[in-house]
Write a protein that holds these residues in place. Structure first.
Motif, PDB file in Angstrom:
ATOM      1  N   PHE A 113      -4.104   6.345  -7.832  1.00  0.00           N
ATOM      2  CA  PHE A 113      -4.367   7.223  -8.973  1.00  0.00           C
ATOM      3  C   PHE A 113      -3.670   8.580  -8.814  1.00  0.00           C
ATOM      4  O   PHE A 113      -3.294   9.214  -9.800  1.00  0.00           O
ATOM      5  CB  PHE A 113      -5.873   7.421  -9.172  1.00  0.00           C
ATOM      6  CG  PHE A 113      -6.525   6.289  -9.919  1.00  0.00           C
ATOM      7  CD1 PHE A 113      -6.151   5.977 -11.218  1.00  0.00           C
ATOM      8  CD2 PHE A 113      -7.497   5.503  -9.315  1.00  0.00           C
ATOM      9  CE1 PHE A 113      -6.731   4.930 -11.909  1.00  0.00           C
ATOM     10  CE2 PHE A 113      -8.087   4.443  -9.991  1.00  0.00           C
ATOM     11  CZ  PHE A 113      -7.703   4.154 -11.301  1.00  0.00           C
ATOM     12  N   LYS A 114      -3.478   9.005  -7.577  1.00  0.00           N
ATOM     13  CA  LYS A 114      -2.777  10.262  -7.327  1.00  0.00           C
ATOM     14  C   LYS A 114      -1.328  10.185  -7.813  1.00  0.00           C
ATOM     15  O   LYS A 114      -0.741  11.184  -8.249  1.00  0.00           O
ATOM     16  CB  LYS A 114      -2.825  10.571  -5.827  1.00  0.00           C
ATOM     17  CG  LYS A 114      -2.216  11.910  -5.451  1.00  0.00           C
ATOM     18  CD  LYS A 114      -2.379  12.203  -3.967  1.00  0.00           C
ATOM     19  CE  LYS A 114      -1.720  13.536  -3.603  1.00  0.00           C
ATOM     20  NZ  LYS A 114      -1.879  13.858  -2.164  1.00  0.00           N
ATOM     21  N   TYR A 115      -0.751   8.977  -7.718  1.00  0.00           N
ATOM     22  CA  TYR A 115       0.648   8.776  -8.133  1.00  0.00           C
ATOM     23  C   TYR A 115       0.728   7.855  -9.359  1.00  0.00           C
ATOM     24  O   TYR A 115       1.714   7.150  -9.531  1.00  0.00           O
ATOM     25  CB  TYR A 115       1.445   8.133  -6.987  1.00  0.00           C
ATOM     26  CG  TYR A 115       1.541   8.950  -5.729  1.00  0.00           C
ATOM     27  CD1 TYR A 115       2.619   9.807  -5.513  1.00  0.00           C
ATOM     28  CD2 TYR A 115       0.568   8.857  -4.738  1.00  0.00           C
ATOM     29  CE1 TYR A 115       2.729  10.547  -4.329  1.00  0.00           C
ATOM     30  CE2 TYR A 115       0.666   9.594  -3.559  1.00  0.00           C
ATOM     31  CZ  TYR A 115       1.738  10.438  -3.361  1.00  0.00           C
ATOM     32  OH  TYR A 115       1.835  11.159  -2.197  1.00  0.00           O
ATOM     33  N   MET A 118       5.151   2.296  -1.285  1.00  0.00           N
ATOM     34  CA  MET A 118       6.255   2.587  -2.194  1.00  0.00           C
ATOM     35  C   MET A 118       6.064   3.918  -2.933  1.00  0.00           C
ATOM     36  O   MET A 118       7.007   4.693  -3.083  1.00  0.00           O
ATOM     37  CB  MET A 118       6.414   1.440  -3.191  1.00  0.00           C
ATOM     38  CG  MET A 118       6.874   0.135  -2.549  1.00  0.00           C
ATOM     39  SD  MET A 118       6.820  -1.263  -3.688  1.00  0.00           S
ATOM     40  CE  MET A 118       8.037  -0.753  -4.900  1.00  0.00           C
ATOM     41  N   LEU A 119       4.841   4.190  -3.374  1.00  0.00           N
ATOM     42  CA  LEU A 119       4.580   5.421  -4.130  1.00  0.00           C
ATOM     43  C   LEU A 119       4.817   6.671  -3.299  1.00  0.00           C
ATOM     44  O   LEU A 119       5.270   7.693  -3.813  1.00  0.00           O
ATOM     45  CB  LEU A 119       3.144   5.411  -4.660  1.00  0.00           C
ATOM     46  CG  LEU A 119       2.834   4.431  -5.810  1.00  0.00           C
ATOM     47  CD1 LEU A 119       1.334   4.299  -6.022  1.00  0.00           C
ATOM     48  CD2 LEU A 119       3.519   4.888  -7.104  1.00  0.00           C
ATOM     49  N   THR A 120       4.493   6.589  -2.012  1.00  0.00           N
ATOM     50  CA  THR A 120       4.678   7.754  -1.133  1.00  0.00           C
ATOM     51  C   THR A 120       6.114   7.902  -0.651  1.00  0.00           C
ATOM     52  O   THR A 120       6.478   8.940  -0.096  1.00  0.00           O
ATOM     53  CB  THR A 120       3.747   7.651   0.096  1.00  0.00           C
ATOM     54  OG1 THR A 120       3.972   6.392   0.752  1.00  0.00           O
ATOM     55  CG2 THR A 120       2.282   7.744  -0.319  1.00  0.00           C
ATOM     56  N   GLY A 121       6.930   6.870  -0.853  1.00  0.00           N
ATOM     57  CA  GLY A 121       8.347   6.933  -0.487  1.00  0.00           C
ATOM     58  C   GLY A 121       8.645   6.761   0.983  1.00  0.00           C
ATOM     59  O   GLY A 121       9.819   6.853   1.397  1.00  0.00           O
ATOM     60  N   VAL A 122       7.624   6.471   1.790  1.00  0.00           N
ATOM     61  CA  VAL A 122       7.865   6.395   3.245  1.00  0.00           C
ATOM     62  C   VAL A 122       8.741   5.205   3.619  1.00  0.00           C
ATOM     63  O   VAL A 122       9.386   5.214   4.673  1.00  0.00           O
ATOM     64  CB  VAL A 122       6.534   6.337   4.035  1.00  0.00           C
ATOM     65  CG1 VAL A 122       5.723   7.609   3.831  1.00  0.00           C
ATOM     66  CG2 VAL A 122       5.711   5.107   3.665  1.00  0.00           C
ATOM     67  N   TRP A 123       8.775   4.164   2.792  1.00  0.00           N
ATOM     68  CA  TRP A 123       9.575   2.982   3.120  1.00  0.00           C
ATOM     69  C   TRP A 123      11.063   3.307   3.123  1.00  0.00           C
ATOM     70  O   TRP A 123      11.867   2.602   3.743  1.00  0.00           O
ATOM     71  CB  TRP A 123       9.280   1.839   2.143  1.00  0.00           C
ATOM     72  CG  TRP A 123       9.720   2.091   0.728  1.00  0.00           C
ATOM     73  CD1 TRP A 123       9.115   2.919  -0.185  1.00  0.00           C
ATOM     74  CD2 TRP A 123      10.843   1.518   0.053  1.00  0.00           C
ATOM     75  NE1 TRP A 123       9.798   2.895  -1.380  1.00  0.00           N
ATOM     76  CE2 TRP A 123      10.856   2.038  -1.267  1.00  0.00           C
ATOM     77  CE3 TRP A 123      11.829   0.616   0.435  1.00  0.00           C
ATOM     78  CZ2 TRP A 123      11.823   1.690  -2.198  1.00  0.00           C
ATOM     79  CZ3 TRP A 123      12.799   0.254  -0.503  1.00  0.00           C
ATOM     80  CH2 TRP A 123      12.780   0.782  -1.799  1.00  0.00           C
TER      81      TRP A 123
END
Length: 450
Positions: free
Chosen positions: A234-236, A323-328
């Motif tokens: 929900f944050k993203y 995926m949402l946090t972009g760490v991948w």
């Protein structure tokens, strides 16, 4: 030795294994008349316990069987396995995990129905279920060699070395490294021995204690993880449609896979889905075969909920967080450390502790159930009087798993899973007509009763 194990796992998880699990599952999905889609409502209603029969042969209830099976599947395969899938095959691997899950629901419906239909008895005269008994009782003694192959692979592949490895990794990353405490080999041995003692307390009490603990832990652990992940999603929320679209498009372009080969993405997704939901591997039929149920179809319907909960729900949520946090794209971490980075990025300060708690419960619950699976395989091979020796071997390997490298561990488990899948899928497809006949008989009787 490690290089040989890695080579074997990569070799066996080629096109033939893909055809066996996904192709075989698709055949069963069509053969069933798409039961996973048409009868999922009835499957959920069966969990109420309304149809439970305490006098039926078996050791546990169907709900306890599902809880124990989910305890084994909803675990580090969802947290670490999803991270490995994205790292190896890109976001598109998640799409093929979805496809594997839906065909896997049909596979579990058939294989777990058969685990009730063709139960056998061990050397002590106790009623047992699982692919080894389905093969011997349903296909005949001439096929017993398949039962032996399954059981030998199960004794090795169902060790808790992956869970021990990843639980040790997350504990070191969250609790020790930030405090400057040494995380060398001595520390790993101490963590491994601690895990071994915790697991021993439960598994030495047998399937009843394992099932009781699992039926209490599973709802809590899924709920905790579900709520935490939903907060992050929900944050993203604005980027969720874009990520879901990326999963679908990357599944066919394969741009994130080595060399941009779509086949590599499909194999990665199927391989990680097999480790995550275990459909077609043959583990769930062992625990569902122990349930107090006289109706094979009911057990099959309940069992097919496992891949849906495991892969469609939990794995998707984990993938979205990564995926949402972009760490991948920004991190070189793999396995549980990649997921840990995602949680810490999304929920600074608290995220890593929430994930560590989830990992602790996931890993321990999986270790409990895997011990039962391996115990049954050992029982089949060497007899009930010697089966308890397996528990001690199992406990020792937990310590080893905490020390060895992730790549060797995951390759050993993958290789043994592939070998287990061969007898399981052969017997399931061979005996599928008997399940279909029982399915029509069951629902005809249900109609008549109404």
């Amino acid at each position: 030795m490690g290089d040989i194990i890695i080579y074997f796992a990569n070799w066996i998880w080629g096109t033939p294994m893909l055809l066996l699990l996904m192709g075989g599952g698709l055949i069963l999905l069509v053969h069933s008349g798409f039961v996973p889609f048409r009868k999922i409502g009835h499957a959920v209603s069966l969990l109420s316990g309304k149809y439970d029969d305490d006098l039926a042969p078996g050791q546990i209830t169907s709900f306890q069987a599902l809880s124990a099976a989910i305890a084994a599947t909803v675990g580090l395969g969802n947290i670490s396995g999803v991270a490995i899938a994205i790292n190896m095959g890109g976001p598109g691997a998640i799409f093929w995990m979805w496809v594997s899950a839906f065909v896997g629901m049909a596979t579990k419906f058939y294989s777990c129905s058969l685990s009730i239909m063709f139960r056998g008895k061990d050397s002590a005269g106790v009623v047992q279920g699982g692919p080894m008994y389905v093969i011997e009782e349903g296909m005949g003694k001439k096929w017993k060699f398949l039962s032996v192959i399954f059981s030998v692979a199960g004794v090795i592949g169902l060790l808790a070395i992956f869970q021990a490895n990843q639980l040790s990794a997350v504990f070191r990353a969250v609790m020790l490294e930030p405090s400057g405490i040494s995380t060398g080999e001595t520390t790993r041995w101490i963590i491994g021995i601690t895990m071994m003692v915790l697991v021993a307390i439960v598994i030495l009490g047998g399937i009843q204690r394992i099932a009781t603990v699992a039926s209490k832990l599973v709802p809590f652990m899924v709920g905790l993880y579900f709520v935490t992940v939903l907060i992050i999603v929900f944050k993203y929320i604005g980027a969720v449609p874009e990520m879901l679209l990326l999963i679908v498009t990357d599944a066919f372009t394969g741009e994130a896979a080595a060399g941009g080969v779509v086949g590599a993405v499909i194999i990665t997704g199927a391989r990680r889905a097999a480790f995550s939901n275990e459909a077609g591997i043959g583990t769930a039929p062992m625990v569902h075969g122990a349930s107090k149920n006289r109706e094979p179809i009911r057990e099959g319907l309940i069992a097919m909920l496992g891949p849906f909960i495991d892969t469609i729900v939990v794995c998707t949520l984990t993938a979205l967080v990564i995926m949402l946090t972009g760490v991948w794209q920004s991190s070189e971490a793999d396995g549980v450390r990649l997921t840990l980075n995602a949680f810490e990025t999304a929920l600074p300060g608290i995220g890593k502790y929430l994930l560590m708690l989830a990992v602790l419960i996931f890993a321990l619950s999986t270790m409990f159930t895997y011990s039962y699976y391996g115990h049954k395989c050992f029982n089949y091979l060497f007899g009930a009087d010697k089966a308890d020796y397996y528990n001690y071997f199992y406990l020792i390997t937990i310590v080893v798993g905490a020390v060895v490298s992730l790549e060797v561990v995951i390759s050993l488990v993958d290789g043994m899973y592939a070998i287990m899948a061969i007898p399981t899928m052969i017997s399931t497809i061979y005996l599928a007509p008997k399940v279909r006949a029982a399915y029509h008989d069951y629902f005809n009787r249900m109609k008549a009763e109404k």
